[in-house]
Design a protein around this motif. Structure first.
Motif, PDB file in Angstrom:
ATOM      1  N   TYR C 157       0.802  -1.214   0.000  1.00 53.30           N
ATOM      2  CA  TYR C 157       0.000   0.000   0.000  1.00 53.30           C
ATOM      3  C   TYR C 157       0.832   1.261   0.000  1.00 53.30           C
ATOM      4  O   TYR C 157       0.333   2.329  -0.355  1.00 53.30           O
ATOM      5  CB  TYR C 157      -0.991  -0.020   1.173  1.00 53.30           C
ATOM      6  N   GLU C 158       2.099   1.153   0.385  1.00 58.52           N
ATOM      7  CA  GLU C 158       2.942   2.340   0.276  1.00 58.52           C
ATOM      8  C   GLU C 158       3.150   2.744  -1.151  1.00 58.52           C
ATOM      9  O   GLU C 158       3.218   3.940  -1.462  1.00 58.52           O
ATOM     10  CB  GLU C 158       4.300   2.045   0.896  1.00 58.52           C
ATOM     11  N   THR C 159       3.269   1.738  -2.024  1.00 55.21           N
ATOM     12  CA  THR C 159       3.416   2.053  -3.448  1.00 55.21           C
ATOM     13  C   THR C 159       2.219   2.852  -3.934  1.00 55.21           C
ATOM     14  O   THR C 159       2.344   3.899  -4.579  1.00 55.21           O
ATOM     15  CB  THR C 159       3.514   0.744  -4.257  1.00 55.21           C
ATOM     16  N   PRO C 367     -16.464  -3.854   8.138  1.00 56.50           N
ATOM     17  CA  PRO C 367     -15.795  -5.073   8.581  1.00 56.50           C
ATOM     18  C   PRO C 367     -14.382  -5.138   8.003  1.00 56.50           C
ATOM     19  O   PRO C 367     -13.978  -4.275   7.241  1.00 56.50           O
ATOM     20  CB  PRO C 367     -16.658  -6.200   8.034  1.00 56.50           C
ATOM     21  N   ARG C 368     -13.686  -6.175   8.331  1.00 54.75           N
ATOM     22  CA  ARG C 368     -12.282  -6.294   8.007  1.00 54.75           C
ATOM     23  C   ARG C 368     -12.099  -7.021   6.691  1.00 54.75           C
ATOM     24  O   ARG C 368     -12.832  -7.958   6.403  1.00 54.75           O
ATOM     25  CB  ARG C 368     -11.693  -7.128   9.136  1.00 54.75           C
ATOM     26  N   TYR C 369     -11.100  -6.652   5.928  1.00 49.10           N
ATOM     27  CA  TYR C 369     -10.776  -7.397   4.719  1.00 49.10           C
ATOM     28  C   TYR C 369      -9.991  -8.640   5.084  1.00 49.10           C
ATOM     29  O   TYR C 369      -9.128  -8.622   5.954  1.00 49.10           O
ATOM     30  CB  TYR C 369      -9.903  -6.555   3.789  1.00 49.10           C
ATOM     31  N   ARG C 370     -10.226  -9.699   4.355  1.00 51.92           N
ATOM     32  CA  ARG C 370      -9.404 -10.899   4.481  1.00 51.92           C
ATOM     33  C   ARG C 370      -8.104 -10.635   3.757  1.00 51.92           C
ATOM     34  O   ARG C 370      -8.052  -9.811   2.852  1.00 51.92           O
ATOM     35  CB  ARG C 370     -10.143 -12.075   3.844  1.00 51.92           C
ATOM     36  N   PHE C 371      -7.045 -11.324   4.135  1.00 55.53           N
ATOM     37  CA  PHE C 371      -5.738 -10.927   3.650  1.00 55.53           C
ATOM     38  C   PHE C 371      -5.603 -11.011   2.132  1.00 55.53           C
ATOM     39  O   PHE C 371      -5.028 -10.116   1.497  1.00 55.53           O
ATOM     40  CB  PHE C 371      -4.653 -11.766   4.322  1.00 55.53           C
ATOM     41  N   ASP C 372      -6.122 -12.057   1.525  1.00 51.87           N
ATOM     42  CA  ASP C 372      -5.953 -12.149   0.075  1.00 51.87           C
ATOM     43  C   ASP C 372      -6.776 -11.082  -0.634  1.00 51.87           C
ATOM     44  O   ASP C 372      -6.352 -10.536  -1.656  1.00 51.87           O
ATOM     45  CB  ASP C 372      -6.324 -13.554  -0.431  1.00 51.87           C
ATOM     46  N   GLN C 373      -7.923 -10.723  -0.044  1.00 53.56           N
ATOM     47  CA  GLN C 373      -8.730  -9.661  -0.650  1.00 53.56           C
ATOM     48  C   GLN C 373      -8.019  -8.324  -0.511  1.00 53.56           C
ATOM     49  O   GLN C 373      -8.058  -7.476  -1.403  1.00 53.56           O
ATOM     50  CB  GLN C 373     -10.081  -9.562   0.055  1.00 53.56           C
ATOM     51  N   GLY C 378      -5.060  -3.938  -3.192  1.00 52.88           N
ATOM     52  CA  GLY C 378      -3.902  -3.066  -3.348  1.00 52.88           C
ATOM     53  C   GLY C 378      -3.287  -3.162  -4.727  1.00 52.88           C
ATOM     54  O   GLY C 378      -3.040  -2.159  -5.389  1.00 52.88           O
ATOM     55  N   TRP C 379      -3.034  -4.395  -5.161  1.00 55.45           N
ATOM     56  CA  TRP C 379      -2.288  -4.566  -6.406  1.00 55.45           C
ATOM     57  C   TRP C 379      -3.159  -4.468  -7.643  1.00 55.45           C
ATOM     58  O   TRP C 379      -2.705  -3.986  -8.675  1.00 55.45           O
ATOM     59  CB  TRP C 379      -1.557  -5.906  -6.390  1.00 55.45           C
ATOM     60  N   ARG C 380      -4.378  -4.940  -7.574  1.00 56.43           N
ATOM     61  CA  ARG C 380      -5.163  -4.997  -8.805  1.00 56.43           C
ATOM     62  C   ARG C 380      -6.106  -3.825  -8.963  1.00 56.43           C
ATOM     63  O   ARG C 380      -6.684  -3.655 -10.006  1.00 56.43           O
ATOM     64  CB  ARG C 380      -5.947  -6.297  -8.842  1.00 56.43           C
ATOM     65  N   PHE C 381      -6.323  -3.072  -7.902  1.00 57.48           N
ATOM     66  CA  PHE C 381      -7.215  -1.937  -8.052  1.00 57.48           C
ATOM     67  C   PHE C 381      -6.478  -0.632  -7.803  1.00 57.48           C
ATOM     68  O   PHE C 381      -6.439   0.251  -8.658  1.00 57.48           O
ATOM     69  CB  PHE C 381      -8.392  -2.087  -7.079  1.00 57.48           C
ATOM     70  N   LEU C 382      -5.868  -0.524  -6.634  1.00 58.65           N
ATOM     71  CA  LEU C 382      -5.345   0.772  -6.230  1.00 58.65           C
ATOM     72  C   LEU C 382      -4.144   1.203  -7.060  1.00 58.65           C
ATOM     73  O   LEU C 382      -4.076   2.359  -7.502  1.00 58.65           O
ATOM     74  CB  LEU C 382      -4.967   0.712  -4.747  1.00 58.65           C
ATOM     75  N   ILE C 383      -3.180   0.308  -7.270  1.00 53.26           N
ATOM     76  CA  ILE C 383      -1.984   0.710  -8.017  1.00 53.26           C
ATOM     77  C   ILE C 383      -2.301   1.028  -9.482  1.00 53.26           C
ATOM     78  O   ILE C 383      -1.868   2.077  -9.987  1.00 53.26           O
ATOM     79  CB  ILE C 383      -0.866  -0.336  -7.857  1.00 53.26           C
TER      80      ILE C 383
END
Lengths: 385, 168, 442
Positions: C157-159, C367-373, C378-383
């Motif tokens: 997420y820093e990226t 609620p909380r995200y599961r780790f793979d989600q 992060g990688w497939r949407f945000l970046i």
């Protein structure tokens, strides 16, 4: 249903450490009996391949209190308070099942007024039980807020119980043959006011969760149980209905006053966690509907049938079940003609539903295990008795 | 109120198929109970599931009648979704006699049979993993038997672990 | 006064002073932000929150600090003692070092580096070492899993957050924190209005960077107990906790500087609108806020249940009143530099608090995200979204500057809409939510 080894797992036997495709070792992760999310003293041993559950075993019995043995040394009326302590979240339902089973054994029937009041209290208890389930399930998945709202609503129901029979949790609300207490002044008005408030409150809770991307992401496709598996595993209640089987004891074999009221049985097709959530939300709405219809029109009359002080049912046996919030709660009572039952067997819905855990958890991730335990809605008091 | 003999179509079909294995059929408080020979329990269960459409095993338990020669009543409560009908199968089993397991007919029987074994000591043959479920592995005795005295258990535990005589 | 200090150390006096102030005030500030979080949480959950320790729980952070300091220091048996000791230190030190480039006001900054923003990002990243070492040094399954997850999440997420910052930097033209705020002043508008998508990306990225919900799986109570912090207790744990809240304030500060105008006042200058007035009425706003606070506390004071609480409440009211008076005096009489410093600090902290309120609000709603989600998000949407955003903003600026495009705002709106379209497409494509992808051979 050939592979019955898939139930219960084989982690009990000492085993060598197995290697997976990549040559990594499989870890055995132990959850519980003290764990924030196992809803009581449940121990789950998971065999993990990385993050994926390969096998699981539930170890129960930490709350076993020998209720069935105790029943053999108490009279029928004396045993009634013990019954509340099994599924302590929905004590009124337990009491209804037991009292109706003994009434069947005696050949007695509660008068109409008692039946209607029993229905109202049981449906309120169903709403309370589902609210507790919703709060704790949401908390396990990470939503910190719904639990407080749900408990706020539950508080209103518990206040009604307290005014009626003096207790909030282990109520012992019903007696064999009917009711002991007459409804208090303002009972119908309070029930109606609760139901009116509850309608938009439940819509509020739905807006927090139902369409929420994160909630859907955490619950859709998680812990799928097909209808075939559910029937074969003896699963009942909202879990069965969410797998697509439209069956409810209240409609199939009506008891109390359920045949007088109009209500729907919600079902969903897939049988994943999201579907079970939707089914229980809809059940709360339907319970509210039943309460309103019943409270409109409580017949007057006696509240207790003539069953006498000392109960000696003729020898024989009976099995009677009701639709408890967790599933089909059954009582199999064998009488030998004396004042104490010869055998009381409780068919615990949570125990039998928990068997399906292994089928649901296989192949899912560790983070989903918590969601799956929550979605079955177990109460360890009922699982272990 | 007393149990009456039952002879409906279901019972007739069962008798036709299994002859003397179907010992007795009664109607108690309007509930159908069929008592069968314990050796044929699994076959009759399979028949009930496949042909008579009793697809759900609602409950599996036992009752202890110590004065009888075959002291245990193994009870199976069945339900048919299609017919909305319940059926109770009963089998008399002696102490030490193995009862055929119905786990491969209804997987629901797995934990139910384990509980039966735990509480009564009824051994189910063909069960994949018959061990105690509610009590710890090392527990001695089977609590729901009528000759299991809770007070004696308590005294024995206190004597063993605390070294004194129980005050009960 | 400056002739009293020898010229050799003169340039160091002020920065050291600010540094000392930051290190001294920060734990207290972090503690009170925790109290604020608990009160806001309680408010959203229809209850009251801490009420007993001090009126409305105002002394709760002090009670908590005392408790943590007095707790027994437990180190797991086979833990690596040195690493166990050093790990929280690394987290806290890096968090504190990042404060050295943070401008709290026009003159309140320890060091005005010309690469200030980059420095802050770099130092925050070093804090990840503290987490990983802590998890590893605890010699526990749960801790290690939590630490590794946390590290993976932070790096990813820093990226994204960095790319979100880049889109804002394209307008600033400099990495120096002070120049960024100056650029917003010169251009007359906060950068959040130029690049709202960049701000949004930075918001999401910063929530994930500080391990806050809905990205707090490594800390989730119901899953792995407390992840890398499981084996820490007492003072060591409070260091981690302090590091987390210090990081929150840093990311809020960076967002406030780059997107929300830093220490700039949100309202146009009164004097400039109505020339001829001698008092800058806008500067009276801070005084008004503190005055309102003082009045509110004074009203609550007699209603407290216990005498001591009444006294403490009255003292808080008094403190707010004194601050109000000081602000008013500064508005009316102080020289320009002091006024800018005081009010700049006020507006900066106000914006930081607003950003942190968004953090709290989001924490208690979702609620909380599961780790793979989480990783997929992060990688497939945000970046990808951040990259498209940067390109879009770049195109808009080029059109404006190189080719003198007449409607720079229009271009920006177009590129924003285009990026939104890409966002919608990215969100709807990809795998179905929920079911983890099936493993082979299932």
């Amino acid at each position: 249903m050939a592979d019955s080894r898939t139930n219960g797992g084989s982690l009990g036997r000492p085993s060598h450490v197995e290697t997976t495709v990549l040559g990594a070792d499989e870890i055995i992760l132990n959850m519980g009996p003290q764990h924030p999310s196992t809803h009581g003293v449940l121990r789950v041993k998971l065999k993990l391949d990385g993050e994926r559950v390969v096998d699981s075993e539930c170890i129960i019995g930490y709350l076993h209190r020998g209720v069935e043995k105790i029943a053999e040394h108490r009279s029928y009326q004396q045993f009634a308070p013990y019954v509340d302590r099994m599924d302590y979240v929905a004590a009124v339902s337990n009491g209804l099942g037991y009292c109706e089973a003994v009434e069947k054994l005696l050949g007695a029937e509660a008068p109409p007024r008692a039946r209607v009041v029993r229905t109202i209290l049981t449906e309120l208890q169903r709403i309370a039980s589902h609210l507790l389930w919703l709060g704790t399930h949401a908390l396990d998945i990470g939503a910190l807020t719904p639990v407080f709202y749900c408990f706020r609503e539950r508080e209103e129901i518990l206040k009604i119980f307290e005014k009626y029979c003096g207790a909030r949790l282990t109520t012992h609300a019903f007696r064999i043959g009917g009711l002991q207490y007459e409804t208090y002044d303002g009972f119908e008005a309070e029930v109606k006011r609760f139901c009116d408030d509850f309608a938009h409150k439940i819509d509020e809770y739905e807006t927090l969760l139902t369409e929420n991307r994160i909630w859907v992401g955490r619950t859709k496709g998680v812990g799928i149980l097909s209808a075939q598996d559910a029937i074969a595993l003896g699963v009942t209640g909202p879990v069965l209905r969410a797998s697509g089987v439209k069956w409810d004891v209240r409609k199939a074999m009506p008891y109390a006053a359920y045949d007088q009221y109009a209500f729907e049985i919600p079902t969903r097709p897939t049988g994943d966690t999201y579907d079970r959530y939707l089914v229980r939300m809809e059940e709360m709405r339907q319970s509210r509907r039943i309460c309103l219809q019943a409270a409109e029109n409580i017949p007057s009359g006696p509240i207790m049938a003539k069953v006498g002080k000392v109960l000696k049912p003729p020898p024989g046996e009976v099995y009677h079940s009701i639709e408890a919030p967790k599933g089909e709660l059954g009582y199999y009572i064998v009488s030998d003609g004396t004042t104490q039952p010869y055998r009381v067997r409780v068919r615990p819905p949570s125990f039998i539903n928990l068997q399906a855990f292994d089928r649901m958890a296989r192949g899912s991730l560790v983070a989903d295990v918590v969601a799956i335990i929550g979605t079955i809605d177990i109460v360890l008091g009922e699982v272990d008795r | 109120m007393a149990p009456v003999p039952l002879d409906n179509e279901l019972v007739q079909r069962l008798k036709a198929r299994f002859a003397e294995a179907v010992r007795e059929a009664t109607l108690d408080r309007k509930q159908a109970i069929v008592q069968v020979a314990v050796g044929k329990l699994r076959d009759i269960s399979q028949y009930c599931r496949d042909t008579e459409k009793f697809d759900m095993l609602v409950d599996l338990t036992a009752v202890d009648w110590p004065k009888r020669e075959k002291r245990f009543d193994v009870i199976l409560n069945l339900y048919s979704f299609a017919k909305n009908e319940r059926l109770r199968l009963k089998a008399h089993a002696g102490d030490g006699e193995t009862v055929p397991s119905v786990c491969d007919v209804w997987p629901a029987a797995n934990w139910l049979e384990r509980e039966c074994y735990d509480m009564f000591g009824v051994v189910f043959e063909g069960h994949p993993d018959l061990k105690r479920i509610l009590l710890p592995e090392e527990w001695q005795g089977h609590p729901l038997r009528k000759d299991y005295d809770i007070l004696k258990q308590d005294e024995a535990w206190v004597r063993e672990n605390l070294g004194i005589d129980s005050g009960q | 006064m400056s002739h009293l200090i020898p010229p050799a150390i003169q340039p160091y006096v002020l920065p050291v002073l600010w540094g000392v102030v930051i290190v001294a005030v920060l734990p207290l500030l972090a503690g009170y932000i925790v109290l604020l979080e608990r009160k806001v949480m309680a408010d959203m959950q229809a209850r009251l929150g801490p009420m007993r320790v001090g009126p409305h729980g105002l002394l709760q952070p002090i009670a908590d600090a005392v408790k943590l300091l007095l707790k027994e220091d437990v180190i797991p048996q086979n833990a690596d003692r040195f690493m166990f000791w050093v790990a929280p230190l690394i987290s806290v030190t890096m968090a504190l070092v990042a404060y050295s480039a943070m401008p709290f006001g026009p003159s309140f900054q320890v060091a005005d580096l010309n690469v200030g923003l980059l420095f802050i990002l770099a130092v925050s990243s070093l804090g990840i070492y503290g987490i990983v070492l802590g998890g590893w040094a605890s010699n526990s399954h749960y801790s290690l899993l939590g630490a590794l997850r946390s590290a993976a999440q932070l790096v990813s997420y820093e990226t994204a957050a960095g790319l979100g910052l880049v889109s804002g930097l394209l307008f600033a033209g400099s990495l120096s924190m002070r120049d960024i705020v100056q650029a917003q002043k010169d251009q007359g508008v906060w950068f959040v209005f130029w690049v709202p998508i960049g701000f949004f990306i930075y918001l999401v990225g910063s929530i994930a960077e500080t391990n806050r919900a809905p990205f707090d799986l490594p800390e989730a109570e119901s899953e792995l107990v407390a992840g890398y912090m499981t084996e820490y207790s007492g003072f060591r744990w409070s260091l981690y906790f302090l590091a987390e809240y210090a990081n929150m304030i840093i990311v809020a500060g960076v967002a406030a500087t780059l997107f929300l105008g830093g220490w700039l006042r949100p309202f146009p200058s009164f004097k400039e609108q109505f020339p001829g007035t001698s008092i800058e009425f806008m500067d009276l706003l801070p005084a008004l806020v503190f005055f309102a606070l003082a009045a509110y506390c004074l009203r609550l004071a007699p209603r407290q249940p216990v005498g001591v609480q009444k006294l403490v409440m009255a003292m808080v009211a008094g403190l707010c009143g004194v601050l109000a008076a000081a602000m008013a005096a500064a508005a009316a009489f102080a020289p320009e530099a002091v006024r800018q410093g005081v009010f700049g600090g006020f507006w900066f902290m106000a914006k930081v608090m607003l950003y942190l309120y968004a953090f709290l609000w989001i924490r208690f709603t979702f609620p909380r995200y599961r780790f793979d989600q989480l990783m997929r998000l992060g990688w497939r949407f945000l970046i990808p979204l951040a990259l498209v955003n940067v390109i879009g903003v770049g195109v808009a600026i080029v059109l404006r500057e190189q080719w003198g495009w007449k409607h720079p705002e229009g271009t920006l709106i177009l590129t924003t809409l285009a990026t939104l379209g890409v966002a919608v497409w990215l969100a709807s494509s990809g795998e179905k939510p929920g079911a983890a992808p099936a493993a082979e051979g299932e």
